[in-house]
Enzyme design. Sequence first.
Site, PDB file in Angstrom:
ATOM      1  N   ARG A  74       0.873  -1.373   0.042  1.00 49.44           N
ATOM      2  CA  ARG A  74       0.120  -0.017   0.141  1.00 49.44           C
ATOM      3  C   ARG A  74       0.823   1.162  -0.110  1.00 49.44           C
ATOM      4  O   ARG A  74       0.590   2.356  -0.689  1.00 49.44           O
ATOM      5  CB  ARG A  74      -0.972  -0.182   1.294  1.00 49.44           C
ATOM      6  N   ASN A 134       1.823   6.321  -2.061  1.00 46.73           N
ATOM      7  CA  ASN A 134       2.392   7.512  -1.648  1.00 46.73           C
ATOM      8  C   ASN A 134       3.541   7.983  -2.413  1.00 46.73           C
ATOM      9  O   ASN A 134       4.155   8.918  -2.046  1.00 46.73           O
ATOM     10  CB  ASN A 134       2.818   7.158  -0.197  1.00 46.73           C
ATOM     11  N   HIS A 138       4.138  11.745  -2.615  1.00 50.48           N
ATOM     12  CA  HIS A 138       3.558  12.238  -1.264  1.00 50.48           C
ATOM     13  C   HIS A 138       4.417  12.723  -0.261  1.00 50.48           C
ATOM     14  O   HIS A 138       4.166  13.754   0.483  1.00 50.48           O
ATOM     15  CB  HIS A 138       2.490  11.123  -0.688  1.00 50.48           C
ATOM     16  N   HIS A 147       3.894  16.218   0.798  1.00 50.03           N
ATOM     17  CA  HIS A 147       3.502  16.647   2.211  1.00 50.03           C
ATOM     18  C   HIS A 147       4.544  17.673   2.828  1.00 50.03           C
ATOM     19  O   HIS A 147       4.079  18.640   3.371  1.00 50.03           O
ATOM     20  CB  HIS A 147       3.651  15.513   3.212  1.00 50.03           C
ATOM     21  N   HIS A 190      -3.772  19.501  -2.429  1.00 52.84           N
ATOM     22  CA  HIS A 190      -3.140  18.134  -2.197  1.00 52.84           C
ATOM     23  C   HIS A 190      -2.576  17.492  -3.545  1.00 52.84           C
ATOM     24  O   HIS A 190      -1.236  17.316  -3.720  1.00 52.84           O
ATOM     25  CB  HIS A 190      -4.007  17.256  -1.610  1.00 52.84           C
TER      26      HIS A 190
HETATM   27  P1  NAD Z   1     -11.118  18.945  -0.904  1.00 48.97           P
HETATM   28  O1  NAD Z   1     -11.771  18.090   0.007  1.00 48.97           O
HETATM   29  O2  NAD Z   1     -10.628  20.255  -0.302  1.00 48.97           O
HETATM   30  O3  NAD Z   1     -11.899  19.362  -2.080  1.00 48.97           O
HETATM   31  C1  NAD Z   1     -11.663  20.392  -3.031  1.00 48.97           C
HETATM   32  C2  NAD Z   1     -12.565  21.601  -3.158  1.00 48.97           C
HETATM   33  O4  NAD Z   1     -13.655  21.574  -4.213  1.00 48.97           O
HETATM   34  C3  NAD Z   1     -13.056  22.154  -1.961  1.00 48.97           C
HETATM   35  O5  NAD Z   1     -13.333  23.551  -2.281  1.00 48.97           O
HETATM   36  C4  NAD Z   1     -14.576  21.529  -1.899  1.00 48.97           C
HETATM   37  O6  NAD Z   1     -15.523  22.172  -1.299  1.00 48.97           O
HETATM   38  C5  NAD Z   1     -14.786  21.666  -3.522  1.00 48.97           C
HETATM   39  N1  NAD Z   1     -15.912  20.686  -3.677  1.00 48.97           N
HETATM   40  C6  NAD Z   1     -15.960  19.353  -3.663  1.00 48.97           C
HETATM   41  N2  NAD Z   1     -16.866  18.694  -4.453  1.00 48.97           N
HETATM   42  C7  NAD Z   1     -17.039  19.677  -5.338  1.00 48.97           C
HETATM   43  C8  NAD Z   1     -18.259  19.863  -6.447  1.00 48.97           C
HETATM   44  N3  NAD Z   1     -18.777  18.619  -6.952  1.00 48.97           N
HETATM   45  N4  NAD Z   1     -18.338  20.718  -7.110  1.00 48.97           N
HETATM   46  C9  NAD Z   1     -17.826  21.941  -6.683  1.00 48.97           C
HETATM   47  N5  NAD Z   1     -16.865  21.883  -5.682  1.00 48.97           N
HETATM   48  C10 NAD Z   1     -16.552  20.947  -5.130  1.00 48.97           C
HETATM   49  O7  NAD Z   1     -10.028  18.474  -1.851  1.00 48.97           O
HETATM   50  P2  NAD Z   1      -9.667  16.942  -2.339  1.00 48.97           P
HETATM   51  O8  NAD Z   1      -8.818  17.261  -3.464  1.00 48.97           O
HETATM   52  O9  NAD Z   1     -11.024  16.347  -2.774  1.00 48.97           O
HETATM   53  O10 NAD Z   1      -9.173  16.065  -1.337  1.00 48.97           O
HETATM   54  C11 NAD Z   1      -7.824  16.394  -0.657  1.00 48.97           C
HETATM   55  C12 NAD Z   1      -7.803  15.793   0.804  1.00 48.97           C
HETATM   56  O11 NAD Z   1      -7.679  14.354   0.336  1.00 48.97           O
HETATM   57  C13 NAD Z   1      -6.404  16.010   1.363  1.00 48.97           C
HETATM   58  O12 NAD Z   1      -6.497  16.495   2.629  1.00 48.97           O
HETATM   59  C14 NAD Z   1      -5.776  14.769   1.343  1.00 48.97           C
HETATM   60  O13 NAD Z   1      -4.762  14.656   2.180  1.00 48.97           O
HETATM   61  C15 NAD Z   1      -6.716  13.943   1.391  1.00 48.97           C
HETATM   62  N6  NAD Z   1      -6.512  12.468   0.716  1.00 48.97           N
HETATM   63  C16 NAD Z   1      -7.057  11.474   1.504  1.00 48.97           C
HETATM   64  C17 NAD Z   1      -6.735  10.241   1.047  1.00 48.97           C
HETATM   65  C18 NAD Z   1      -7.290   9.024   1.950  1.00 48.97           C
HETATM   66  O14 NAD Z   1      -6.728   7.869   1.623  1.00 48.97           O
HETATM   67  N7  NAD Z   1      -7.882   8.866   3.024  1.00 48.97           N
HETATM   68  C19 NAD Z   1      -6.135   9.982  -0.315  1.00 48.97           C
HETATM   69  C20 NAD Z   1      -5.791  10.963  -0.986  1.00 48.97           C
HETATM   70  C21 NAD Z   1      -5.980  12.413  -0.294  1.00 48.97           C
HETATM   71  N1  GLY Z   2      -3.765   7.621  -0.775  1.00 47.42           N
HETATM   72  C1  GLY Z   2      -2.928   6.588  -0.123  1.00 47.42           C
HETATM   73  C2  GLY Z   2      -3.609   5.474   0.547  1.00 47.42           C
HETATM   74  O1  GLY Z   2      -4.848   5.401   0.607  1.00 47.42           O
HETATM   75  O2  GLY Z   2      -3.097   4.613   0.898  1.00 47.42           O
END
Ligand code: NAD
Ligand code: GLY
Length: 361
Positions: free
Chosen positions: A240, A244, A247, A251, A264
């Site tokens: 897994r 990354n 990343h 980060h 991100h």
């Molecule tokens: P985000 O959640 O900030 O969304 C991006 C922007 O788009 C925000 O302003 C949101 O309000 C807006 N938005 C969302 N959906 C919309 C839509 N349909 N129409 C218009 N606007 C919309 O960012 P993201 O890129 O979705 O996610 C980034 C985050 O995800 C980071 O914090 C990152 O660390 C995390 N992440 C987590 C994992 C995991 O496995 N949990 C994997 C990758 C990234």
């Molecule tokens: N985005 C990395 C993971 O889910 O492992």
Amino acid sequence: MRSLTVDLDARSYPIHIGAGLLARTDVIQAHLKAPLVAVVSNETVAPLYLAGISSALRDQGVRITEIILPDGELHKDWQTLNRIYDGLLNNRCERATTVIALGGGVVGDLAGFAAATYQRGVPFIQLPTTLLAQVDSSVGGKTGINHPLGKNMIGAFHQPRLVLADTDTLKTLPDRELHAGLAEVIKYGLVRDASFFDWIESNMDKLLARETGALTYAIERSCINKAQIVAEDEREAGVRALLNLGHTFGHAIEAGLGFGDWLHGEAVAAGTVMAAELSRRLGWLSSADCVRTTALLQQAGLPTQGPALGADRYLDLMALDKKVTAGKMRLVLLKGIGEGVVCTEIGANDMRAAIEACCHG
Ligand code: NAD
Ligand code: GLY
């Protein structure tokens, strides 16, 4: 509708991908433990999509609590998490209440962590509305928040019961956010799926034009890759970690600039170029494949140079990464396109040289 399964024995769950799926509240209802739901969204996404879901579920006899958070990576913190607990407690949500995340990765990570910890864990459903969330963050059960000193440093694994990715929601997504999601799509091609990388190269114009067929295929193929990896290594003991790629460098960019300055996906893109450049310097990735990697990210509208934080600052921030084990940094590098590797023995001078080659200024 395209469907696949994340195979985790008793905790297996479906991912459904398709246009108009937010209207399928019958599918959501079938995955509830009880007719009790707390929808977590944010002030941007809620006005677009929440009312329809809430009223359809209410018509089906489900009691709904709505918790609306401020928008942005800057709010992926303790204070905002606490607002979710406040909403759950003020509305007397129970152990059988299902927390539903409606939004991008920030809402998904916050709501998922709240679901993992509220009353020691309640059921969770993901309704991802960004490309990044549909191809990556809604799948696999990583949840959490940032600490001022490091990205995603506090969190838990908590798998959803259902992921419903409505491709229609991508129609309202700003271009910059669409591009950020493409960074994670390209990642799957680079670390394990060379023919998908070829497909992305040939179809980038369609993806940027938001052609439904191309987006649906990219989401499905990304989710297939992610589901296979998560089924094999749910807790990131091994394979897994490949997810990354870019990343650790990325980060450092996010934390170094202050969360929310670069997206991100943008930070991951510049970090991926650094990882490719380091792989090239080590003699693993050919110059031609290094150029192809940078060119595809550029074509996706993503930054391919990092901000000028200074190589030492990058290295300091990278040393705080979760992948550091016994004091050793673990980096994902490339031995070719489609061939990611996790490395622990990379010298600081090689890293410094790659960072300096890929930074502004
Ligand atoms: P985000 O959640 O900030 O969304 C991006 C922007 O788009 C925000 O302003 C949101 O309000 C807006 N938005 C969302 N959906 C919309 C839509 N349909 N129409 C218009 N606007 C919309 O960012 P993201 O890129 O979705 O996610 C980034 C985050 O995800 C980071 O914090 C990152 O660390 C995390 N992440 C987590 C994992 C995991 O496995 N949990 C994997 C990758 C990234
Ligand atoms: N985005 C990395 C993971 O889910 O492992």
